[in-house]
Design a protein around this motif. Structure first.
Motif: not given
Lengths: 484, 95
Positions: A389-396
């Protein structure tokens, strides 16, 4: 050019334009199966007569000008844990060796509505438990790139069948990597859709919170075509979600300039095979050239994924496989009393790996150990999901190797279950977090074995993942290489 | 040892599996190695973390209580290893 050099999409287009008939197509693939299958052993059963008859029926409908679906006349192979009405569904297990399914899985109904031609059922690790297809109770399947090596698993038969061009597309199931790992070992594309994207009704349950059906194909367009055909809400599977997959294949050619691609540092470990590392690095350069932005990210709880998975999946399996008791269907060992019949049936009917996982799951759920194993694993599963969840706030999308190495030798890991489990290290988190992921070929080792690249995407964002794959495949030709 | 042969016997009994002595010894050894690896989970800080049983963003799923066609009993009974008419047949349960 032969029919089997065409993509699935090209075949369907030609059939619709009457440049090619469904019968001609099926005959071509059946002839290839006859020639190639003896050396690969990808299938448990081949439906030559039924497939030919169905193709004729479809040709008649096309000639009458009737509307045919997205997959008109396209041959497809089905993993042998998906039910087809009136056909055996064995899960490559002795306990279901003679089980005939009295109904169609929802994906089968959808494939038939879309005009597909089912040519056979494919071999797998028993009950989808394994990473090499060596756990089949019937026979082993060989890797078309090197027949001394495994095709991966558990959907090894479906992957090998597409890789050796015995069918243009197939269906597998993925609980911890069982589509992506064999796709990687066999040099083709394999997608695990987001949990809930595809109905599991009629898929024999292994671990219900992780299982998902998905396609194997040569390229992004064909993956999109099959995914669109099998997706959608199904009242018979209350975990299936009402999110449309319509137009899944549209707009894939759109540039990926500015697409944010994350590289999790935990996946670029020292144990990577040199060829894998080399080709993943060069694929990253290709994505840069295509205009993608590369971001270093972290998924700090990655190291726990194998442990969490091998508690959660066997626990769910131990409950799901309780139904195989010799009473209602399947194999029965005769005995004087009922309790003894249960034990003998299950002990003789299940293979070693299935018994090992039932034992592991039963132990993890048993009184006194539940908190230490099952409950703890569920909590760490929450941490793993939070990482994404955190990672997909920054990358697609997130880019990783699919596996630490290319296909291993048959027999290499059969005596050491833990080593076999650790080969799933990069594919497992995707199922635990319920996101989508694909493996695509991105290179070949010195001994000409395919190397697989994994792209993970946000829940229900297969479209972005497939657009990235389409763009990558438009400037590379790894997906066009053929074994044999 | 994380798991003894005795515990393997207990799990097998719960799972309705009968194992040979050789299998018991082998499973104890293999499960011990696997459970040993899983000790790494002790390092994860899960204080205040709610357990996650599935990743789907779903609450209770309800539908109207209406009857719908189900599979035909005659078709289903065909798969029974032993049957009498439309009944599954097993050995006597109560002495």
């Amino acid at each position: 050019m032969e029919i089997c050099d065409l993509t699935g999409k090209e075949i369907v287009q030609k059939i619709k334009k009457k440049e090619l008939s469904a019968s001609e197509t099926v005959r071509h693939y059946l002839a290839r199966i006859e020639k190639i299958e003896p050396s690969i052993a990808a299938f448990n059963e081949i439906f030559a007569d039924d497939a030919a008859a169905r193709a004729e029926l479809l040709d008649a409908r096309i000639n009458r000008g009737e509307e045919t679906g997205l997959l008109a006349g396209l041959p497809i192979a089905i993993k042998d844990n998906i039910c087809i009405n009136g056909r055996k569904t064995t899960c490559s297990s002795r306990i279901l060796a003679d089980y005939v399914s009295p109904y169609d899985a929802t994906v089968i109904e959808k494939l038939l509505t879309a005009g597909a031609v089912i040519v056979g059922k494919t071999n797998m690790d028993e009950f989808a438990m394994g990473s090499s297809t060596e756990n089949s109770a019937f026979h082993i399947t060989k890797n078309p790139w090197d027949t001394s090596r495994v095709p991966g698993g558990s959907s090894g038969g479906s992957a090998a069948a597409v890789s050796s061009r015995m069918v243009p597309v197939s269906l597998g199931s993925d609980t911890g990597g069982s589509i992506r790992q064999p796709a990687s070992f066999c040099g083709i594309c394999g997608l695990k859709p987001t949990y809930g994207r595809v109905s599991r009704y009629g898929l024999m349950a292994f671990a219900s919170s992780l299982d998902q059906i998905g396609p194997f194909a040569y390229n992004a367009e064909d993956v999109a075509l099959v995914l669109e055909s099998i997706s959608g809400h199904d009242p018979k599977d209350s975990t299936s979600v009402n999110i449309s997959a319509e137009g899944m294949g549209e707009g894939m050619e759109k540039s990926i300039k500015g697409l944010r691609v994350g590289l999790p540092k935990e996946y670029f470990i020292s144990g990577l095979e040199p060829a894998t590392e080399k080709y993943i690095r060069s694929a990253i350069e290709t994505f840069k050239d295509l205009g993608a932005e590369i971001h270093e990210i972290t998924l700090p709880n990655t190291e726990y994924a194998v442990s969490v998975y091998y508690i959660v999946a066997p626990s769910e399996a131990s409950a799901n496989l309780a139904r195989y008791d010799g009473v209602k269907y399947g194999y029965r060992s005769d005995s004087d009393n009922l309790a003894d019949m249960y034990e003998k049936t299950r002990s003789n009917g299940f293979g070693n790996e299935v018994k090992r996982r039932i034992m592991l799951g039963t132990y993890a759920l048993s009184s006194g150990y539940y908190d230490a194993y099952y409950l703890k694993a569920q909590k760490v599963r929450a941490l793993i999901k939070n990482d994404f969840d955190r990672a997909f706030a920054e990358v697609d999308v997130i880019l990783t190797p699919t596996c630490p190495s290319s296909a291993f030798k048959a027999g290499e890991k059969t005596d050491d279950p833990l080593q076999m489990y650790l080969s799933d290290i990069f594919t497992i988190s995707c199922n635990l977090a319920g996101i989508c992921g694909i493996s695509i070929p991105c290179g070949f080792s010195e001994s000409n074995l395919p190397v697989g690249l994994q792209l993970l995407g946000k829940p229900f964002d297969e479209k972005t993942v497939l657009r990235a794959v389409y763009n990558f495949q438009s400037v590379t030709d790894f997906h066009r290489k053929k074994p044999l | 040892m994380k798991i003894s042969v005795k515990e393997v016997e207990y799990a097998a009994q719960l799972a309705k599996l009968s194992l040979t002595e050789e299998e018991k010894r082998k499973y104890a050894e293999q499960l011990d190695k696997i459970l040993g690896y899983m000790e790494q989970l002790d390092r994860a800080d899960v204080s205040g973390v709610r357990p996650l049983s599935h990743a789907a963003d779903l609450k209770n799923v309800f539908r109207e209580d209406v009857s719908m066609p189900s599979e035909s009993a005659d078709e289903i009974i065909k798969n029974a290893p032993d049957k009498e008419g439309r009944f599954f047949k097993v050995k006597k349960v109560i002495e």
